[in-house]
Motif scaffolding. Structure first.
Motif, short mmCIF file in Angstrom:
data_model
loop_
_atom_site.label_atom_id
_atom_site.label_comp_id
_atom_site.label_asym_id
_atom_site.label_seq_id
_atom_site.Cartn_x
_atom_site.Cartn_y
_atom_site.Cartn_z
N ASN A 1 18.16 13.04 -0.63
CA ASN A 1 16.88 13.66 -0.97
C ASN A 1 15.95 12.65 -1.63
N PHE A 2 16.50 11.92 -2.60
CA PHE A 2 15.69 10.91 -3.28
C PHE A 2 15.32 9.78 -2.33
N GLN A 3 16.26 9.38 -1.46
CA GLN A 3 15.98 8.30 -0.50
C GLN A 3 14.81 8.67 0.40
N ALA A 4 14.75 9.93 0.82
CA ALA A 4 13.66 10.37 1.69
C ALA A 4 12.32 10.25 0.98
N VAL A 5 12.29 10.62 -0.30
CA VAL A 5 11.06 10.49 -1.07
C VAL A 5 10.69 9.02 -1.24
N LEU A 6 11.69 8.19 -1.51
CA LEU A 6 11.45 6.76 -1.68
C LEU A 6 10.83 6.15 -0.42
N VAL A 7 11.38 6.47 0.75
CA VAL A 7 10.88 5.89 2.00
C VAL A 7 9.50 6.42 2.33
N SER A 8 9.25 7.70 2.06
CA SER A 8 7.91 8.24 2.35
C SER A 8 6.86 7.59 1.46
N ASN A 9 7.23 7.27 0.23
CA ASN A 9 6.32 6.52 -0.64
C ASN A 9 6.18 5.08 -0.19
N ALA A 10 7.27 4.51 0.33
CA ALA A 10 7.25 3.12 0.77
C ALA A 10 6.29 2.91 1.93
N ILE A 11 6.24 3.83 2.87
CA ILE A 11 5.35 3.64 4.02
C ILE A 11 3.89 3.74 3.57
N ARG A 12 3.61 4.57 2.58
CA ARG A 12 2.25 4.64 2.06
C ARG A 12 1.89 3.37 1.29
N GLU A 13 2.86 2.84 0.55
CA GLU A 13 2.63 1.59 -0.16
C GLU A 13 2.41 0.45 0.81
N MET A 14 3.16 0.44 1.90
CA MET A 14 3.00 -0.58 2.94
C MET A 14 1.61 -0.50 3.56
N GLU A 15 1.17 0.71 3.89
CA GLU A 15 -0.15 0.89 4.49
C GLU A 15 -1.25 0.40 3.55
N TYR A 16 -1.12 0.74 2.29
CA TYR A 16 -2.08 0.31 1.27
C TYR A 16 -2.16 -1.21 1.20
N PHE A 17 -1.01 -1.87 1.20
CA PHE A 17 -0.96 -3.33 1.10
C PHE A 17 -1.61 -4.00 2.30
N VAL A 18 -1.20 -3.64 3.52
CA VAL A 18 -1.71 -4.33 4.71
C VAL A 18 -3.19 -4.03 4.93
N GLU A 19 -3.65 -2.88 4.49
CA GLU A 19 -5.07 -2.57 4.64
C GLU A 19 -5.92 -3.42 3.71
N VAL A 20 -5.39 -3.73 2.52
CA VAL A 20 -6.11 -4.63 1.60
C VAL A 20 -6.09 -6.06 2.14
N ILE A 21 -4.93 -6.51 2.60
CA ILE A 21 -4.78 -7.90 3.07
C ILE A 21 -5.51 -8.12 4.38
N ASN A 22 -5.42 -7.14 5.28
CA ASN A 22 -5.99 -7.31 6.62
C ASN A 22 -6.54 -5.97 7.11
#
Length: 336
Positions: free
Chosen positions: A217-238
């Motif tokens: 359950n926690f892993q699912a929440v972690l990964v769903s937050n991770a993909i949003r964090e990834m999107e945020y990062f790459v959108e700032v960089i590129n």
């Protein structure tokens, strides 16, 4: 590069992913010559005798002629038009140390490396352009969920080829496609490469949490937050138009975070169980790219003043020796 270029391909690296590359290229039906840089001469002698890599994917037969395998990286470069770089990022500089900018002229460079060059704090594409003067139009990155172990078993997998020149991406992708490899092309070269770096850090985070006893359950929440964090990062960089749910982004994150074959998840799991970084590295036979990436990505986070809670957690545990349970509990209050 145009469609009549000779398909002479050099693969630089001799680990599991490089061995999987050799299999994919030889199983593809198009006409080509393949040259392979294998660092250890004793491994070359073993391959000559037994037709497979003595250390990685040992069940995969090597189908290229022995005289096309060399411990001299310049030999492979001199005989190839397309170069596939397939070492751990931390070892790339050492592998290329005998080369200069002239050796890269008129070649297409394909990076299958999902990591950052530690000393320069650059992704591979940036390192190649700044060090060897390679035009970004001649660099292709390979992304997507594709573990070497499943390639060796010929399980259906998908690779994404990112390049500013889509025609070049299509040509190189055509050299990999087979009954068990599907290919996709994209012009989001920077987004794909940075996402491939970040997903290793997130897989480390998942492994740490698993080692500490956190559940699915926690892993699912972690990964769903991770993909949003990834999107945020790459959108700032590129900044650009990309579908973060595509296989090169979300797909690669999912397989690296959950698969039994994920070395980054395995490394993180050991850390969560109480291993020191050094002891975990000694026990693993393969490099966990996320360890080096965690340190490197912090410089970019600081430069752009980004809020990257998961990346920060991993960094605090690996490099500041902060207790893993303490850091995960702090992170847990920031997830949604």
């Amino acid at each position: 590069m145009d469609k009549h270029i000779s398909n002479r391909i050099g693969v630089i690296g001799s680990g599991s992913w490089a061995t999987a590359m050799i299999k994919m290229l030889t199983d593809n039906q198009s006409e080509k010559e393949i040259y392979w840089w294998v660092r250890k001469r004793e491994d070359i002698a073993y391959i000559e005798s037994y037709k497979h890599n003595p250390s990685y994917l040992t069940a995969v037969d090597i189908k290229i002629p022995f005289e096309h395998i060399s411990s001299k990286v310049k030999f492979v470069f001199d005989n190839s038009d397309i170069i596939v770089l397939n070492t751990p990022a931390a070892y790339l500089k050492d592998a290329l140390q005998d080369l200069n900018a002239e050796d890269f002229q008129n070649k297409i460079i394909v990076s299958a490396i999902k990591g950052i060059i530690p000393d320069e704090n650059q992704i591979v594409g940036e390192y190649l352009t700044s060090t060897y003067g390679i035009s970004i139009e001649n660099i292709i990155v390979i992304g997507g969920p594709c573990h070497a172990e499943e390639v060796s078993q010929e399980k259906l997998s998908y690779l994404t080829f990112g390049c500013n020149d889509l025609e070049k991406a299509e040509i190189v992708a055509s050299l990999y496609k087979s009954r068990y490899i599907n290919t996709i092309v994209s012009d989001d070269i920077l987004g794909i490469e940075y996402s491939a770096v970040l997903k290793n850090i997130y897989a480390l985070a998942g492994g740490i949490c698993h080692g500490l006893g956190f559940g699915d359950n926690f892993q699912a929440v972690l990964v769903s937050n991770a993909i949003r964090e990834m999107e945020y990062f790459v959108e700032v960089i590129n900044p650009g138009s990309r579908d973060i749910n595509a296989s090169a982004y979300l797909g690669d994150l999912l397989v690296t975070a959950y698969s039994q074959f994920s070395r980054n998840r395995t490394f993180g799991n050991m850390i969560g169980k109480g291993y020191s970084v050094k002891s975990a590295q000694l026990e693993m036979n393969m490099v966990a790219e996320g360890y080096y990436a965690s340190n490197c990505i912090q410089g970019i986070i600081a430069k752009y003043q980004l809020d990257m809670h998961i990346c920060n957690m991993v960094y605090q545990i690996l490099y500041n020796n902060s207790p893993a349970l303490k850091e995960v509990n702090i992170l847990a209050q920031k997830l949604s």
